[in-house]
Design an enzyme around this catalytic site. Sequence first.
Site, PDB file in Angstrom:
ATOM      1  N   HIS A 315       0.781  -0.977   0.257  1.00 39.36           N
ATOM      2  CA  HIS A 315       0.140  -0.289   0.094  1.00 39.36           C
ATOM      3  C   HIS A 315       1.020   1.097  -0.198  1.00 39.36           C
ATOM      4  CE1 HIS A 315      -3.433   2.748   1.026  1.00 39.36           C
ATOM      5  NE2 HIS A 315      -4.576   1.365   0.608  1.00 39.36           N
ATOM      6  N   ASP A 372      -8.648  -5.900   0.355  1.00 39.44           N
ATOM      7  CA  ASP A 372      -8.087  -6.206  -0.960  1.00 39.44           C
ATOM      8  C   ASP A 372      -7.844  -7.741  -0.966  1.00 39.44           C
ATOM      9  OD1 ASP A 372      -7.384  -4.105  -2.675  1.00 39.44           O
ATOM     10  OD2 ASP A 372      -9.905  -4.073  -2.634  1.00 39.44           O
TER      11      ASP A 372
HETATM   12  C1  SDX Z   1      -6.172  -0.215  -2.665  1.00 39.47           C
HETATM   13  O1  SDX Z   1      -4.982   4.032  -1.917  1.00 39.47           O
HETATM   14  C2  SDX Z   1      -5.422   3.662  -1.256  1.00 39.47           C
HETATM   15  O2  SDX Z   1      -5.984   4.376  -0.477  1.00 39.47           O
HETATM   16  C3  SDX Z   1      -6.286   2.559  -2.260  1.00 39.47           C
HETATM   17  C4  SDX Z   1      -7.105   1.817  -2.089  1.00 39.47           C
HETATM   18  C5  SDX Z   1      -8.667   2.757  -1.157  1.00 39.47           C
HETATM   19  O3  SDX Z   1      -9.239   1.857  -0.150  1.00 39.47           O
HETATM   20  O4  SDX Z   1      -9.048   3.579  -2.129  1.00 39.47           O
HETATM   21  O5  SDX Z   1      -6.409   1.287  -0.411  1.00 39.47           O
HETATM   22  C6  SDX Z   1      -7.468   0.314  -2.203  1.00 39.47           C
HETATM   23  O6  SDX Z   1      -5.862   0.198  -3.928  1.00 39.47           O
HETATM   24  C7  SDX Z   1      -5.527  -1.297  -2.181  1.00 39.47           C
HETATM   25  C8  SDX Z   1      -4.019  -1.562  -2.600  1.00 39.47           C
HETATM   26  C9  SDX Z   1      -4.714  -2.928  -3.478  1.00 39.47           C
HETATM   27  N1  SDX Z   1      -3.432  -3.100  -5.011  1.00 39.47           N
HETATM   28  C10 SDX Z   1      -2.766  -4.016  -4.504  1.00 39.47           C
HETATM   29  O7  SDX Z   1      -3.003  -5.546  -3.789  1.00 39.47           O
HETATM   30  C11 SDX Z   1      -2.046  -4.388  -5.951  1.00 39.47           C
HETATM   31  C12 SDX Z   1      -0.691  -5.036  -5.397  1.00 39.47           C
HETATM   32  N2  SDX Z   1       0.193  -3.707  -4.735  1.00 39.47           N
HETATM   33  C13 SDX Z   1       1.045  -3.233  -5.532  1.00 39.47           C
HETATM   34  O8  SDX Z   1       0.727  -3.154  -7.448  1.00 39.47           O
HETATM   35  C14 SDX Z   1       1.510  -2.038  -4.939  1.00 39.47           C
HETATM   36  O9  SDX Z   1       1.564  -2.136  -3.609  1.00 39.47           O
HETATM   37  C15 SDX Z   1       0.622  -0.256  -4.599  1.00 39.47           C
HETATM   38  C16 SDX Z   1       0.354  -0.248  -5.985  1.00 39.47           C
HETATM   39  C17 SDX Z   1      -0.536  -0.979  -3.511  1.00 39.47           C
HETATM   40  C18 SDX Z   1       1.500   0.060  -3.645  1.00 39.47           C
HETATM   41  O10 SDX Z   1       2.028   0.839  -5.360  1.00 39.47           O
HETATM   42  P1  SDX Z   1       3.277   2.093  -4.770  1.00 39.47           P
HETATM   43  O11 SDX Z   1       2.756   2.803  -3.305  1.00 39.47           O
HETATM   44  O12 SDX Z   1       3.547   2.435  -5.518  1.00 39.47           O
HETATM   45  O13 SDX Z   1       4.680   1.049  -3.995  1.00 39.47           O
HETATM   46  P2  SDX Z   1       5.532   0.927  -5.214  1.00 39.47           P
HETATM   47  O14 SDX Z   1       5.376   0.033  -6.859  1.00 39.47           O
HETATM   48  O15 SDX Z   1       6.703   2.126  -5.241  1.00 39.47           O
HETATM   49  O16 SDX Z   1       6.694  -0.580  -4.469  1.00 39.47           O
HETATM   50  C19 SDX Z   1       7.588  -0.392  -3.863  1.00 39.47           C
HETATM   51  C20 SDX Z   1       8.550  -1.823  -3.398  1.00 39.47           C
HETATM   52  C21 SDX Z   1       8.675  -1.807  -5.388  1.00 39.47           C
HETATM   53  O17 SDX Z   1       9.868  -2.475  -4.809  1.00 39.47           O
HETATM   54  P3  SDX Z   1      10.921  -1.518  -5.531  1.00 39.47           P
HETATM   55  O18 SDX Z   1      11.257  -0.900  -6.673  1.00 39.47           O
HETATM   56  O19 SDX Z   1      11.208  -0.473  -4.447  1.00 39.47           O
HETATM   57  O20 SDX Z   1      12.412  -2.849  -5.900  1.00 39.47           O
HETATM   58  O21 SDX Z   1       7.465  -2.464  -3.213  1.00 39.47           O
HETATM   59  C22 SDX Z   1       7.307  -3.608  -4.328  1.00 39.47           C
HETATM   60  C23 SDX Z   1       7.513  -3.180  -5.483  1.00 39.47           C
HETATM   61  O22 SDX Z   1       7.670  -4.309  -6.122  1.00 39.47           O
HETATM   62  N3  SDX Z   1       6.122  -3.585  -4.349  1.00 39.47           N
HETATM   63  C24 SDX Z   1       5.411  -5.418  -4.258  1.00 39.47           C
HETATM   64  C25 SDX Z   1       4.275  -5.378  -4.142  1.00 39.47           C
HETATM   65  N4  SDX Z   1       3.965  -4.167  -3.662  1.00 39.47           N
HETATM   66  C26 SDX Z   1       4.688  -3.447  -4.154  1.00 39.47           C
HETATM   67  N5  SDX Z   1       6.384  -6.071  -4.539  1.00 39.47           N
HETATM   68  C27 SDX Z   1       5.521  -7.733  -4.321  1.00 39.47           C
HETATM   69  N6  SDX Z   1       4.312  -8.265  -4.611  1.00 39.47           N
HETATM   70  C28 SDX Z   1       3.655  -6.520  -4.308  1.00 39.47           C
HETATM   71  N7  SDX Z   1       2.392  -7.195  -3.849  1.00 39.47           N
END
Ligand code: SDX
Length: 437
Positions: A315, A372
Amino acid sequence: MEEKYKKTTSTDMATLTIHGKSYELPIYGGSTGPDVIDIRTLYRDTGMFTFDPGFTSTASCESAITYIDGDKGELLYRGYPIDQLAEKSDFLEVAYLLLNGELPNTQQDKEFKNAITYHTMVHEQLNRFFGGFRRDAHPMAIMCGVVGAMSSFYHDSTDINDPEQRRVASNRLIAKLPTIAAMTYKYSIGQPFVYPRNDLNYAEYFLYMTFGVPNCEDYKVNKTLADAMDKIFILHADHEQNASTSTVRLAGSSGANPFACIAAGIASLWGPAHGGANEACLKMLSEIGSVENIPKYIDKAKDKNDPFRLMGFGHRVYKNFDPRAKVLQQAAHDVLEELGVQDPLLDVAKELERIALEDPYFIEKKLYPNVDFYSGIILKAMGFPTEMFTVLFALARTVGWISQWGEMITDPTQKIGRPRQLFIGETERNYIDIKNR
Ligand code: SDX
């Protein structure tokens, strides 16, 4: 923006030095959470923009609606903790709270619930839009289309400068989203649309319109399912300036009518990185299939060269646990027990959570289950097809979207949202005739 909420104009200033010249920028504080640096004069004074793709360090507005503390795992709706509201309140009471800033008294609660109940029917001609969609259309595609089309029916509530029309439009959206959501499900299975029932509460009549088959058999309300549905709606109602809420605010900043703005929010929520994650998470759990396969998928999620992510994990704000996931984990257990459903995916989810939370990669990157992760398991047990999960998220989040839209419209400082860019393309060059290319 209600008068009683104001940012504190602190005497503190931030000093920015660029090429040896210093600029003073005001710092403001809110009632809680991070302070902000006001950069509105930066371009005028320095000729430079800030650069923040994804808005990781940008406050887009002032708001008094929802507060999130990502480190504490805290979520407050108008100051009330989400776990207390999930346990003690109901969705329409929470809707009143988000819209008006205070919990309703008995009279206000009765009047608001009446107003919503008597707006639940949709214009009969709106049904015709469904016929234009394929039966196997994704229900979120139908939601985008039909909710946007509401602005072609309710012209008497599209004047955003009229408080009464804003109130009516808000009530219409909150009341009619369940009806339209249920219609998308009925359309996908070839069953007739079901009219709402005014003797049922919000979650009950949504489940009735979705799963009831009137004339064929009497519908018996399952209180456990209705209570679980209501709780899921409360947990999804609002969440500060997330992607879809920011979409609604940006659309609304141009003066677009509220129905069009909510349709824009639905489109943004659909993405698998956002509200589409519940659908993607259940598909991922099904693909993992068994506890034995979990290590393989954990390795894929950690592999920088593999685009696979653990859906339902991570998140932007929560760097500890997502309080909603904790409530939903318990609700998943309760609903499956009540229904006598043994879903191996719940075992896979729990084991995946346990393993991930012990893995250094997830610990270091502060990746925890989000809202989720468990919602899909509950919704599947309740009988919803996976494609409907994000529709339910949109139904509930409509309350937050329209509350945030209303706050923006009444904020005297709000302007049309118009970000700039760091241009990295071709600089000016002359046209070349095709014979010379
Ligand atoms: C919702 O914003 C909100 O409030 C949203 C929400 C709401 O109520 O409105 O809470 C609802 O959207 C919840 C999130 C649902 N999405 C998912 O579950 C999809 C999987 N999660 C990711 O795509 C990600 O964690 C996000 C999109 C939720 C957050 O992305 P960020 O904040 O942009 O973080 P990032 O992509 O920069 O990740 C940081 C690091 C990265 O590694 P590095 O590049 O630093 O090496 O963490 C890793 C990412 O690769 N990472 C993950 C991961 N999520 C982040 N690695 C593996 N699995 C994951 N799920």
